[in-house]
Motif scaffolding. Structure first.
Motif, PDB file in Angstrom:
ATOM      1  N   ARG A  63      22.272 -17.854  47.151  1.00  0.00           N
ATOM      2  CA  ARG A  63      22.362 -19.273  46.796  1.00  0.00           C
ATOM      3  C   ARG A  63      23.820 -19.737  46.772  1.00  0.00           C
ATOM      4  NH1 ARG A  63      18.380 -18.863  41.812  1.00  0.00           N
ATOM      5  NH2 ARG A  63      19.911 -17.240  41.511  1.00  0.00           N
ATOM      6  N   ALA A  64      24.742 -18.849  46.404  1.00  0.00           N
ATOM      7  CA  ALA A  64      26.167 -19.218  46.414  1.00  0.00           C
ATOM      8  C   ALA A  64      26.608 -19.540  47.841  1.00  0.00           C
ATOM      9  CB  ALA A  64      27.008 -18.094  45.825  1.00  0.00           C
ATOM     10  N   PHE A  65      26.144 -18.741  48.789  1.00  0.00           N
ATOM     11  CA  PHE A  65      26.456 -18.994  50.199  1.00  0.00           C
ATOM     12  C   PHE A  65      25.858 -20.318  50.642  1.00  0.00           C
ATOM     13  CE2 PHE A  65      24.966 -18.645  54.628  1.00  0.00           C
ATOM     14  CZ  PHE A  65      26.193 -18.592  55.270  1.00  0.00           C
ATOM     15  N   ARG A  66      24.581 -20.535  50.329  1.00  0.00           N
ATOM     16  CA  ARG A  66      23.899 -21.780  50.731  1.00  0.00           C
ATOM     17  C   ARG A  66      24.575 -22.994  50.086  1.00  0.00           C
ATOM     18  NH1 ARG A  66      21.303 -20.540  55.262  1.00  0.00           N
ATOM     19  NH2 ARG A  66      20.237 -18.555  55.009  1.00  0.00           N
ATOM     20  N   SER A  67      25.055 -22.837  48.879  1.00  0.00           N
ATOM     21  CA  SER A  67      25.759 -23.915  48.202  1.00  0.00           C
ATOM     22  C   SER A  67      27.067 -24.247  48.927  1.00  0.00           C
ATOM     23  CB  SER A  67      26.039 -23.518  46.752  1.00  0.00           C
ATOM     24  OG  SER A  67      26.757 -24.532  46.103  1.00  0.00           O
ATOM     25  N   LEU A  68      27.802 -23.203  49.353  1.00  0.00           N
ATOM     26  CA  LEU A  68      29.024 -23.429  50.125  1.00  0.00           C
ATOM     27  C   LEU A  68      28.724 -24.153  51.430  1.00  0.00           C
ATOM     28  CD1 LEU A  68      31.328 -20.274  50.077  1.00  0.00           C
ATOM     29  CD2 LEU A  68      31.837 -22.550  49.268  1.00  0.00           C
ATOM     30  N   VAL A  69      27.663 -23.735  52.097  1.00  0.00           N
ATOM     31  CA  VAL A  69      27.280 -24.370  53.361  1.00  0.00           C
ATOM     32  C   VAL A  69      27.036 -25.857  53.128  1.00  0.00           C
ATOM     33  CG1 VAL A  69      25.479 -24.506  55.123  1.00  0.00           C
ATOM     34  CG2 VAL A  69      26.330 -22.275  54.386  1.00  0.00           C
ATOM     35  N   HIS A  70      26.375 -26.166  52.044  1.00  0.00           N
ATOM     36  CA  HIS A  70      26.063 -27.564  51.735  1.00  0.00           C
ATOM     37  C   HIS A  70      27.305 -28.344  51.295  1.00  0.00           C
ATOM     38  CE1 HIS A  70      24.800 -30.908  49.117  1.00  0.00           C
ATOM     39  NE2 HIS A  70      23.888 -31.075  50.058  1.00  0.00           N
ATOM     40  N   ASP A  71      28.096 -27.757  50.376  1.00  0.00           N
ATOM     41  CA  ASP A  71      29.210 -28.484  49.758  1.00  0.00           C
ATOM     42  C   ASP A  71      30.448 -28.576  50.643  1.00  0.00           C
ATOM     43  OD1 ASP A  71      27.573 -28.707  47.569  1.00  0.00           O
ATOM     44  OD2 ASP A  71      28.569 -27.117  46.429  1.00  0.00           O
ATOM     45  N   ASP A  72      30.759 -27.515  51.351  1.00  0.00           N
ATOM     46  CA  ASP A  72      31.988 -27.503  52.157  1.00  0.00           C
ATOM     47  C   ASP A  72      31.817 -26.609  53.381  1.00  0.00           C
ATOM     48  OD1 ASP A  72      34.510 -27.771  53.178  1.00  0.00           O
ATOM     49  OD2 ASP A  72      35.551 -27.069  51.382  1.00  0.00           O
TER      50      ASP A  72
END
Length: 196
Positions: A63-72
């Motif tokens: 989820r941390a990776f997916r969050s990075l993909v989404h946020d930046d």
């Protein structure tokens, strides 16, 4: 692509980054004195936070990776550029100029923050195509500030030896032919390249 424009990533691009990360690549967020690195190893996903020498590693998940993909998503660009740069290095070392150009075009798709791809394309296309005056100015500046050394060495994976020395000296002669005259810093570069 400018840094202000949000990159458009396809699912296949995100999957490619995930594969690279599972093979040991990491994503860096922040600067040199304080940054966080997202990675995955045999123990799983992790964040490693570095601040002025203090290091803290904390568990994470996909989820941390997916969050990075989404946020930046721009943080993924170095990993998307890397295979193209490696293909360029291999092609350049084997003198396969068409393959080197193709790899650089792939690199440029994901941005060119230091203008290495743009500069190398001009070098590979010369003398068939005359470079833009901005390239000539940039090459002169790279001679003066010694970053021409970095341009060459990064393209040749920082290897040394007789073959690299000969390539480096030919490279410098080509650049001097392109810029049309000697530039302050030329002899310093020639000496450095001769020492390879």
């Amino acid at each position: 692509m400018t840094s202000a424009r949000r990159p458009r990533l396809r699912a296949a691009d995100i999957d490619a980054v995930m594969v690279a990360m599972r093979a040991g690549a990491t994503i860096l967020r922040g600067g040199s004195r304080a940054h966080s690195t997202l990675g995955v190893d045999e123990q799983g996903w992790y964040w490693e936070h570095f601040d002025e020498g203090a290091v803290e590693r904390v568990p994470a998940d996909e989820r941390a990776f997916r969050s990075l993909v989404h946020d930046d998503p721009s943080l993924l660009l170095p990993l998307l550029r890397r295979p193209h740069w490696e293909a360029f290095q291999r092609a350049l070392m084997s003198d396969d100029i068409p393959a080197a150009r193709k790899a650089l075009r792939g690199w440029l798709r994901w941005g060119d923050p230091m203008r290495h791809g743009f500069t190398w394309l001009a070098l590979l296309n010369w003398p068939r195509c005359q470079p833009d005056p901005s390239v000539i100015d940039a090459l002169r500046e790279r001679i003066r500030d010694y970053t021409l050394w970095h341009l060459f060495m990064e393209a040749h994976a920082w290897t040394r030896g007789p073959e690299i020395r000969e390539r480096a000296l030919r490279f410098l002669d080509q650049v001097l032919s392109m810029v049309g005259d000697e530039v302050d810093g030329t002899e310093r570069l020639r000496k450095a390249f001769a020492g390879l």
